[in-house]
Design a protein around this motif. Structure first.
Motif, PDB file in Angstrom:
ATOM      1  N   PHE A 404      10.535  -5.262  19.415  1.00 54.74           N
ATOM      2  CA  PHE A 404       9.676  -5.990  20.110  1.00 54.74           C
ATOM      3  C   PHE A 404       8.647  -6.796  19.157  1.00 54.74           C
ATOM      4  O   PHE A 404       8.725  -6.373  18.169  1.00 54.74           O
ATOM      5  N   LEU A 405       8.300  -7.900  19.570  1.00 56.70           N
ATOM      6  CA  LEU A 405       7.814  -8.961  18.365  1.00 56.70           C
ATOM      7  C   LEU A 405       6.769  -8.154  17.564  1.00 56.70           C
ATOM      8  O   LEU A 405       6.584  -8.282  16.288  1.00 56.70           O
ATOM      9  N   ALA A 406       5.770  -7.403  18.002  1.00 51.82           N
ATOM     10  CA  ALA A 406       4.705  -6.712  17.167  1.00 51.82           C
ATOM     11  C   ALA A 406       5.359  -5.887  16.195  1.00 51.82           C
ATOM     12  O   ALA A 406       4.887  -5.828  14.876  1.00 51.82           O
ATOM     13  N   LEU A 407       6.301  -5.113  16.637  1.00 54.85           N
ATOM     14  CA  LEU A 407       6.987  -3.961  15.647  1.00 54.85           C
ATOM     15  C   LEU A 407       7.752  -4.989  14.630  1.00 54.85           C
ATOM     16  O   LEU A 407       8.031  -4.408  13.579  1.00 54.85           O
ATOM     17  N   GLN A 408       8.355  -5.857  15.258  1.00 55.61           N
ATOM     18  CA  GLN A 408       9.170  -6.680  14.378  1.00 55.61           C
ATOM     19  C   GLN A 408       8.529  -7.168  13.240  1.00 55.61           C
ATOM     20  O   GLN A 408       8.785  -7.270  11.809  1.00 55.61           O
ATOM     21  N   GLN A 409       7.275  -7.719  13.755  1.00 57.10           N
ATOM     22  CA  GLN A 409       6.405  -8.308  12.505  1.00 57.10           C
ATOM     23  C   GLN A 409       5.966  -7.186  11.597  1.00 57.10           C
ATOM     24  O   GLN A 409       5.803  -7.353  10.249  1.00 57.10           O
ATOM     25  N   ASP A 410       5.535  -5.818  11.967  1.00 59.11           N
ATOM     26  CA  ASP A 410       5.287  -4.694  11.211  1.00 59.11           C
ATOM     27  C   ASP A 410       6.334  -4.594  10.148  1.00 59.11           C
ATOM     28  O   ASP A 410       6.496  -4.350   8.812  1.00 59.11           O
ATOM     29  N   TYR A 411       7.661  -4.482  10.822  1.00 59.72           N
ATOM     30  CA  TYR A 411       9.027  -4.180  10.204  1.00 59.72           C
ATOM     31  C   TYR A 411       9.135  -5.011   8.976  1.00 59.72           C
ATOM     32  O   TYR A 411       9.470  -4.536   7.851  1.00 59.72           O
ATOM     33  N   GLU A 412       8.964  -6.394   9.154  1.00 59.84           N
ATOM     34  CA  GLU A 412       9.065  -7.376   7.903  1.00 59.84           C
ATOM     35  C   GLU A 412       7.826  -7.244   6.917  1.00 59.84           C
ATOM     36  O   GLU A 412       8.156  -7.163   5.693  1.00 59.84           O
ATOM     37  N   GLN A 413       6.767  -7.017   7.535  1.00 58.98           N
ATOM     38  CA  GLN A 413       5.569  -6.943   6.556  1.00 58.98           C
ATOM     39  C   GLN A 413       5.413  -5.792   5.661  1.00 58.98           C
ATOM     40  O   GLN A 413       5.436  -5.841   4.454  1.00 58.98           O
ATOM     41  N   MET A 414       5.785  -4.603   5.940  1.00 62.30           N
ATOM     42  CA  MET A 414       5.890  -3.398   5.461  1.00 62.30           C
ATOM     43  C   MET A 414       6.909  -3.567   3.993  1.00 62.30           C
ATOM     44  O   MET A 414       6.461  -3.096   2.920  1.00 62.30           O
ATOM     45  N   GLN A 415       8.148  -4.209   3.981  1.00 58.75           N
ATOM     46  CA  GLN A 415       9.069  -4.201   3.324  1.00 58.75           C
ATOM     47  C   GLN A 415       8.368  -5.490   2.291  1.00 58.75           C
ATOM     48  O   GLN A 415       8.832  -5.380   1.096  1.00 58.75           O
ATOM     49  N   ARG A 416       7.824  -6.437   2.809  1.00 59.43           N
ATOM     50  CA  ARG A 416       7.220  -7.457   1.854  1.00 59.43           C
ATOM     51  C   ARG A 416       6.129  -6.714   0.918  1.00 59.43           C
ATOM     52  O   ARG A 416       6.138  -7.019  -0.186  1.00 59.43           O
ATOM     53  N   GLN A 417       5.394  -5.642   1.574  1.00 58.55           N
ATOM     54  CA  GLN A 417       4.192  -5.090   0.853  1.00 58.55           C
ATOM     55  C   GLN A 417       4.920  -4.246  -0.433  1.00 58.55           C
ATOM     56  O   GLN A 417       4.329  -4.150  -1.346  1.00 58.55           O
ATOM     57  N   GLN A 418       5.915  -3.585   0.241  1.00 59.46           N
ATOM     58  CA  GLN A 418       6.763  -2.814  -0.988  1.00 59.46           C
ATOM     59  C   GLN A 418       6.962  -3.603  -2.198  1.00 59.46           C
ATOM     60  O   GLN A 418       6.916  -3.185  -3.332  1.00 59.46           O
ATOM     61  N   ALA A 419       7.472  -4.806  -1.935  1.00 61.64           N
ATOM     62  CA  ALA A 419       8.000  -5.546  -3.097  1.00 61.64           C
ATOM     63  C   ALA A 419       6.755  -6.043  -4.147  1.00 61.64           C
ATOM     64  O   ALA A 419       6.946  -6.170  -5.359  1.00 61.64           O
ATOM     65  N   GLY A 420       5.647  -6.202  -3.350  1.00 60.02           N
ATOM     66  CA  GLY A 420       4.473  -6.450  -3.944  1.00 60.02           C
ATOM     67  C   GLY A 420       3.817  -5.004  -4.909  1.00 60.02           C
ATOM     68  O   GLY A 420       3.573  -5.472  -6.014  1.00 60.02           O
ATOM     69  N   LEU A 421       4.160  -4.072  -4.224  1.00 58.99           N
ATOM     70  CA  LEU A 421       3.561  -2.760  -4.805  1.00 58.99           C
ATOM     71  C   LEU A 421       4.362  -2.701  -6.129  1.00 58.99           C
ATOM     72  O   LEU A 421       4.033  -1.653  -7.042  1.00 58.99           O
ATOM     73  N   ARG A 422       5.493  -2.947  -6.322  1.00 57.77           N
ATOM     74  CA  ARG A 422       6.507  -2.778  -7.442  1.00 57.77           C
ATOM     75  C   ARG A 422       5.832  -3.407  -8.848  1.00 57.77           C
ATOM     76  O   ARG A 422       6.354  -3.144  -9.949  1.00 57.77           O
ATOM     77  N   ASN A 423       4.923  -4.482  -8.651  1.00 54.84           N
ATOM     78  CA  ASN A 423       4.521  -4.964  -9.892  1.00 54.84           C
ATOM     79  C   ASN A 423       3.779  -4.099 -10.570  1.00 54.84           C
ATOM     80  O   ASN A 423       2.767  -3.482 -10.151  1.00 54.84           O
ATOM     81  N   GLU A 424       4.131  -3.891 -11.814  1.00 55.56           N
ATOM     82  CA  GLU A 424       3.555  -2.849 -12.605  1.00 55.56           C
ATOM     83  C   GLU A 424       2.047  -3.294 -12.995  1.00 55.56           C
ATOM     84  O   GLU A 424       1.347  -2.226 -13.363  1.00 55.56           O
ATOM     85  N   ARG A 425       1.570  -4.147 -12.954  1.00 52.25           N
ATOM     86  CA  ARG A 425       0.040  -4.537 -13.638  1.00 52.25           C
ATOM     87  C   ARG A 425      -0.801  -4.139 -12.303  1.00 52.25           C
ATOM     88  O   ARG A 425      -1.985  -4.061 -12.390  1.00 52.25           O
ATOM     89  N   LEU A 426      -0.166  -4.201 -11.129  1.00 53.35           N
ATOM     90  CA  LEU A 426      -1.018  -3.767  -9.962  1.00 53.35           C
ATOM     91  C   LEU A 426      -1.249  -2.231  -9.756  1.00 53.35           C
ATOM     92  O   LEU A 426      -0.395  -1.342  -9.519  1.00 53.35           O
ATOM     93  N   ASP A 427      -2.315  -1.754 -10.669  1.00 52.33           N
ATOM     94  CA  ASP A 427      -2.638  -0.409 -10.431  1.00 52.33           C
ATOM     95  C   ASP A 427      -2.924   0.285  -9.637  1.00 52.33           C
ATOM     96  O   ASP A 427      -3.202   1.744  -9.257  1.00 52.33           O
ATOM     97  N   HIS A 428      -4.078  -0.349  -8.580  1.00 48.67           N
ATOM     98  CA  HIS A 428      -4.667   0.281  -7.583  1.00 48.67           C
ATOM     99  C   HIS A 428      -4.802  -0.833  -6.398  1.00 48.67           C
ATOM    100  O   HIS A 428      -4.997  -1.823  -6.486  1.00 48.67           O
ATOM    101  N   LEU A 429      -4.923  -0.166  -5.182  1.00 49.17           N
ATOM    102  CA  LEU A 429      -5.281  -1.049  -3.698  1.00 49.17           C
ATOM    103  C   LEU A 429      -6.836  -0.647  -3.624  1.00 49.17           C
ATOM    104  O   LEU A 429      -7.345   0.513  -3.827  1.00 49.17           O
ATOM    105  N   THR A 430      -7.485  -1.718  -3.193  1.00 49.53           N
ATOM    106  CA  THR A 430      -8.916  -1.413  -2.773  1.00 49.53           C
ATOM    107  C   THR A 430      -9.100  -1.498  -1.253  1.00 49.53           C
ATOM    108  O   THR A 430      -8.563  -2.611  -0.553  1.00 49.53           O
TER     109      THR A 430
END
Length: 455
Positions: A404-430
């Protein structure tokens, strides 16, 4: 006059507001290596996953004697089975002779367990019963070579498993408050109406993080803002050791700036947010009609809103269906409470329905992947329960399942976030204050890692 005893749901009235929670109570900086590092995931495996209670299924999945299912954690495999005495037990999924898997596939039914390698057999209580050509093999200690037991318990209709042979009792792990606050919902009586598992391209904690805060709604689920009023200042929190519960009171969007007709239409638009709404709407319409004048105009009296009418309609409908909701407050008729049970269980629940998100590390060991398990459960009378009961879905083709729509949006967003988290210079989240439940979760994770490492 007999005064009604306090109901567990009234915790909200004394729950902590954001203003009452210190900005640094649980920490606001989260190192990113915990989402991408194999070394960190190995620590989690050894010090968290192999030592904590985790949900491995629903009791309803094993209704009869001999019904079994498997549960996989990394490269470890376990069997859950209902015995002849009705008790659900757990075992390591390996024959004691040469280690062959006993059960393959997700589930089944057996009168006994038979190893297909050398035909050793075990009863449903795990005891070794038969050895091929036993009279030629010499003395065999059948008690000492029975299946290895695993700690198993049940709560609220869920089956919990703990791989640790020295596990504390499940009741102690959950705590009395968790049991008390969840009991009035009667989770154990709910029917599973959605049950989907799929491998995702993200760490398991990205899934947990996504569902423990509403701060992302404006960016990821903007359509919800047209239906639901989100006011973080009204949210309340309760921290229960390892676990937590939070609630943001529901109201229709623009509740303070529009009239009764708009509020009623706002309720009607909540089908995705309130899956039980079709069942409640007939009673809701009856109650709304009582506030119309002879010309069809709608005016609510003092203390009456679309929210309070929805609450009464939900209570009347569920009571009429046979669900005892006397232990739930009016707010629990309409407000989702968000529960986190450490390590990997998140649930939103209101009277008559709940939605569950769980995630486990991917069995292949890549910290950038996980398997999520999403399910919905509703309280339904017998005939409807059979009609709407869902079979498990295992998604093997990424992106092929339509959520369903909201869950699909989370499904896509979470995988986008992981792609960003793999950037080595990003050492912490705030983290910001609205993400306090997420911060609590990571503080609990840190405590488990530290305590286990010291022991």
């Amino acid at each position: 006059m007999v005064q009604q005893a306090a109901r567990p749901g009234e915790w909200f009235d004394t729950g902590l507001s954001l203003a009452e929670i210190g900005a640094d109570d649980f920490g606001s900086r989260i190192p990113t290596d915990r989402y991408t590092s194999r070394e960190f995931q190995e620590r989690e495996r050894d010090l968290v996953w192999t030592k904590t209670w985790q949900i491995a299924g629903r009791v309803s999945e094993l209704p009869g004697t001999g019904d079994w299912k498997t549960y996989r954690l990394f490269d470890q495999s376990y069997i859950l089975v209902r015995g002849k005495d009705g008790v659900i037990r757990g075992f390591v999924n390996a024959c004691r002779h040469r280690g062959n898997l006993i059960c393959e596939g997700g589930r089944g039914n057996a009168k006994r367990f038979l190893c297909r390698y050398h035909l050793w057999s075990y009863d449903l209580a795990g005891k070794l019963r038969g050895v091929l050509r036993e009279n030629l093999q010499g003395p065999i200690d059948k008690d000492g070579n029975s299946l290895l037991p695993v700690s198993v318990g049940t709560f609220a209709g869920f089956i919990f498993l703990n791989p640790d042979p020295g596990a504390e009792p499940l009741a102690d792990y959950l705590g009395d408050e968790v049991a008390e606050l969840l009991a009035p919902y009667r989770l154990e009586e709910m029917t599973t109406v959605m049950d989907v598992r799929e491998a995702l391209e993200c760490n398991w904690k990205v899934v947990m993080d996504a569902f423990q805060e509403g701060y992302h709604v404006s960016g990821v689920h903007p359509q919800l803002l047209n239906q639901i009023d989100i006011d973080p200042a009204r949210s309340r929190y309760r921290f229960l050791g390892r676990h937590s519960v939070a609630c943001a009171p529901f109201d229709v969007a623009n509740a303070g700036g529009s009239g009764p007709e708009q509020h009623v239409e706002g309720i009607r638009a909540l089908g995705e947010t309130f899956p039980s709404l079709p069942m409640i709407l007939p009673r809701f319409d009856e109650l709304v009609a009582a506030h119309r004048d002879t010309n069809g105009g709608l005016a609510f009296g003092e203390g009456v809103t679309a929210r309070t009418i929805l609450q009464r309609a939900a209570r009347d409908t569920l009571t009429g269906m046979g669900l005892d909701v006397s232990g739930l407050t009016d707010a629990q008729m309409s407000d989702n409470q968000g529960w986190t049970l450490f390590p990997n269980f998140f649930m939103t629940i209101r009277a008559g329905e709940c939605h569950v998100v769980m995630a486990v590390p991917h069995p292949g060991g890549d910290p950038n992947r996980c398997v999520w398990h999403v399910s919905s459960h509703m309280w339904l009378p017998g005939g409807l329960a059979d009609q709407y009961r869902a079979e498990p879905v295992e998604v093997t083709e990424p992106g092929s399942h339509e959520y369903f729509l909201a869950l699909q949006q989370d499904y896509e967003q979470m995988q986008r976030q992981q792609a960003g988290l793999r950037n080595e210079r990003l050492d912490h989240l705030t983290l910001v204050r609205e993400e306090v439940v997420l911060a609590h979760f990571h503080a609990v994770l840190d405590r488990h890692l530290a305590a286990a490492a010291r022991s």
